[in-house]
Design a protein around this motif. Structure first.
Motif, PDB file in Angstrom:
ATOM      1  N   ALA A 237      24.236  48.787  42.767  1.00  0.00           N
ATOM      2  CA  ALA A 237      25.348  48.395  43.635  1.00  0.00           C
ATOM      3  C   ALA A 237      26.702  48.631  42.973  1.00  0.00           C
ATOM      4  O   ALA A 237      27.739  48.306  43.556  1.00  0.00           O
ATOM      5  N   GLY A 238      26.705  49.202  41.771  1.00  0.00           N
ATOM      6  CA  GLY A 238      27.944  49.482  41.079  1.00  0.00           C
ATOM      7  C   GLY A 238      28.562  48.267  40.419  1.00  0.00           C
ATOM      8  O   GLY A 238      29.768  48.236  40.149  1.00  0.00           O
ATOM      9  N   LEU A 239      27.746  47.240  40.150  1.00  0.00           N
ATOM     10  CA  LEU A 239      28.219  46.008  39.530  1.00  0.00           C
ATOM     11  C   LEU A 239      27.614  45.855  38.145  1.00  0.00           C
ATOM     12  O   LEU A 239      26.495  46.315  37.885  1.00  0.00           O
ATOM     13  N   GLU A 240      28.318  45.193  37.257  1.00  0.00           N
ATOM     14  CA  GLU A 240      27.854  44.978  35.882  1.00  0.00           C
ATOM     15  C   GLU A 240      27.318  43.560  35.743  1.00  0.00           C
ATOM     16  O   GLU A 240      28.024  42.585  35.980  1.00  0.00           O
ATOM     17  N   VAL A 265      31.585  38.377  40.882  1.00  0.00           N
ATOM     18  CA  VAL A 265      30.731  38.276  42.065  1.00  0.00           C
ATOM     19  C   VAL A 265      29.537  37.389  41.731  1.00  0.00           C
ATOM     20  O   VAL A 265      28.991  37.475  40.626  1.00  0.00           O
ATOM     21  N   LEU A 266      29.140  36.547  42.684  1.00  0.00           N
ATOM     22  CA  LEU A 266      27.928  35.748  42.539  1.00  0.00           C
ATOM     23  C   LEU A 266      26.979  36.061  43.691  1.00  0.00           C
ATOM     24  O   LEU A 266      27.378  36.027  44.861  1.00  0.00           O
ATOM     25  N   VAL A 267      25.733  36.363  43.350  1.00  0.00           N
ATOM     26  CA  VAL A 267      24.666  36.506  44.335  1.00  0.00           C
ATOM     27  C   VAL A 267      23.704  35.348  44.112  1.00  0.00           C
ATOM     28  O   VAL A 267      23.144  35.208  43.022  1.00  0.00           O
ATOM     29  N   LEU A 268      23.532  34.508  45.124  1.00  0.00           N
ATOM     30  CA  LEU A 268      22.708  33.311  45.016  1.00  0.00           C
ATOM     31  C   LEU A 268      21.418  33.501  45.799  1.00  0.00           C
ATOM     32  O   LEU A 268      21.448  33.880  46.972  1.00  0.00           O
ATOM     33  N   LEU A 269      20.285  33.239  45.150  1.00  0.00           N
ATOM     34  CA  LEU A 269      18.972  33.401  45.769  1.00  0.00           C
ATOM     35  C   LEU A 269      18.418  32.058  46.207  1.00  0.00           C
ATOM     36  O   LEU A 269      18.690  31.028  45.587  1.00  0.00           O
ATOM     37  N   HIS A 270      17.628  32.083  47.282  1.00  0.00           N
ATOM     38  CA  HIS A 270      16.942  30.865  47.726  1.00  0.00           C
ATOM     39  C   HIS A 270      15.659  31.263  48.442  1.00  0.00           C
ATOM     40  O   HIS A 270      15.518  32.389  48.918  1.00  0.00           O
ATOM     41  N   ASP A 298      34.002  35.456  46.585  1.00  0.00           N
ATOM     42  CA  ASP A 298      33.038  36.552  46.424  1.00  0.00           C
ATOM     43  C   ASP A 298      31.671  35.995  46.033  1.00  0.00           C
ATOM     44  O   ASP A 298      31.124  36.282  44.960  1.00  0.00           O
ATOM     45  N   VAL A 299      31.131  35.173  46.927  1.00  0.00           N
ATOM     46  CA  VAL A 299      29.831  34.535  46.731  1.00  0.00           C
ATOM     47  C   VAL A 299      28.977  34.831  47.957  1.00  0.00           C
ATOM     48  O   VAL A 299      29.417  34.629  49.090  1.00  0.00           O
ATOM     49  N   ARG A 324      28.304  43.781  51.471  1.00  0.00           N
ATOM     50  CA  ARG A 324      29.133  42.587  51.291  1.00  0.00           C
ATOM     51  C   ARG A 324      30.299  42.835  50.351  1.00  0.00           C
ATOM     52  O   ARG A 324      31.431  42.402  50.606  1.00  0.00           O
ATOM     53  N   PHE A 325      30.045  43.560  49.257  1.00  0.00           N
ATOM     54  CA  PHE A 325      31.077  43.692  48.223  1.00  0.00           C
ATOM     55  C   PHE A 325      31.691  45.075  48.153  1.00  0.00           C
ATOM     56  O   PHE A 325      32.639  45.303  47.398  1.00  0.00           O
ATOM     57  N   GLY A 326      31.164  46.008  48.924  1.00  0.00           N
ATOM     58  CA  GLY A 326      31.761  47.328  48.979  1.00  0.00           C
ATOM     59  C   GLY A 326      31.657  48.076  47.663  1.00  0.00           C
ATOM     60  O   GLY A 326      30.870  47.733  46.784  1.00  0.00           O
ATOM     61  N   THR A 327      32.444  49.102  47.536  1.00  0.00           N
ATOM     62  CA  THR A 327      32.387  49.958  46.337  1.00  0.00           C
ATOM     63  C   THR A 327      33.727  50.063  45.654  1.00  0.00           C
ATOM     64  O   THR A 327      33.903  50.887  44.763  1.00  0.00           O
TER      65      THR A 327
END
Length: 328
Positions: A237-240, A265-270, A298-299, A324-327
């Protein structure tokens, strides 16, 4: 998913679900023909598993195998299932397939782990169980002649997952069910999908990110390192990944640690339920408003199988993160 806790099996549950077992036994045989040659032996989580014939009575204990079985056209082999199967994971065709499969139980503990007794599972007389739970290990089922397959990333054998692991698992299921041609077709489609997403992302945004599994209602927060599918997903996704220096799959993390790494950026799983309480489990922590991701909004939350373990759903999860977060 967070570190498992020991769950006590109960014979009471076995009795209460006897009717479900009877319903499963009444199902007709599979309509998806096998084109494989048997016996076949596959390697799974360090064990050799041999099949004398293609499985016809499959019990699902985790939802992660569903997209593989659907892509191979063998969902009619599943005679019973247990656990959570959120509608958001599936298209209408898959949902219709699931509706035909009796549900033994959907009871989970607070960490999202299935509560079911081995007696209930064994009473279904499966010739294959997919997914290992606390009281139903491979050795436990081997003792009664029932083979088990687990998603490799959930075996705890180490290594760094990648999208190639999805292709490998499709090949494995294709071999087990004698559906090799369908597996190759599904792999080709997934390769095209990934190539399209990577082309859209390009060099990526350069922003940092963390993937977390919060405990709703208070408690431990877990983070995902390079031993999880979250890491290659963020890279694609181009994120570190701010936890790229941690080779564990999942581990406990404090707010102080998060503040020190301060992801953009935060990606939260459930595993179940609505996303709102999941996000609040992080944003309501004292001092969480100092996190850049929280401060900028940005969550995002997404269901667990959209990231873990490696499966066709991880491609969908990647697309959601990019959308969601684009490029930029």
């Amino acid at each position: 998913m967070p570190v498992p806790t020991r769950i006590a099996a109960t014979l009471l549950l076995a009795g209460s679900l006897a009717a479900c077992g009877a319903e499963a036994d009444d199902r007709s045989g599979p309509t998806s023909p096998s084109t494989g040659s048997y016996p076949v032996t596959v390697e799974n989580c360090g064990a050799d598993v041999t099949f004398e014939a293609d499985p016809e009575r499959v019990v699902l204990l985790k939802s992660s195998a569903v997209p593989f079985l659907h892509d191979l056209g063998v969902m009619d082999r599943v005679t019973a299932r247990a656990g959570q199967y959120p509608d958001d994971y599936y298209d209408e065709e898959t949902l219709a397939e699931l509706d035909e499969i009796p549900l033994l139980t959907d009871e989970l503990d607070s960490s999202g782990h299935l509560q079911i007794s081995k007696e209930v599972v064994i009473s279904q007389e499966p010739d294959l169980v997919l997914g290992q739970v606390d009281n139903l290990s491979r050795d436990t089922l081997d003792a009664v002649g029932i083979p088990l397959l687990e998603e490799p990333a959930l075996c705890g054998t180490g290594g760094e997952p990648a999208f190639d692991d999805v292709y490998d698992q499709l090949e494995l299921y294709g071999t087990v069910f004698g559906r090799e041609a369908q597996a190759e077709e599904a792999i080709a489609d997934l390769r095209d999908e990934l190539a399209g997403i990577e082309s859209e992302v390009g060099e990526g945004s350069g922003r940092t990110a963390a993937v977390l599994y919060p405990t709703v209602g208070g408690g431990t927060t877990y983070a995902y390192g390079t031993g999880s599918m979250a890491h290659p997903q963020l890279e694609a996704a181009g994120l570190e990944n701010v936890f790229a220096d941690v080779d564990e799959r999942v581990f406990e993390v404090t707010l102080e640690e998060l503040l020190g790494r301060d992801p953009d950026v935060l990606v939260l799983l459930h595993s179940e339920g609505e996303p709102g309480p999941v996000e609040q489990a992080i944003t309501d922590l004292p001092g969480a408003d100092q996190l850049t991701a929280v401060r900028n909004g940005d969550v995002m939350t997404q269901l667990f199988n959209f990231t873990e373990p490696p499966s066709p759903l991880a491609f969908d999860g990647l697309a959601r993160i990019v959308e969601r977060f684009g490029t930029s």
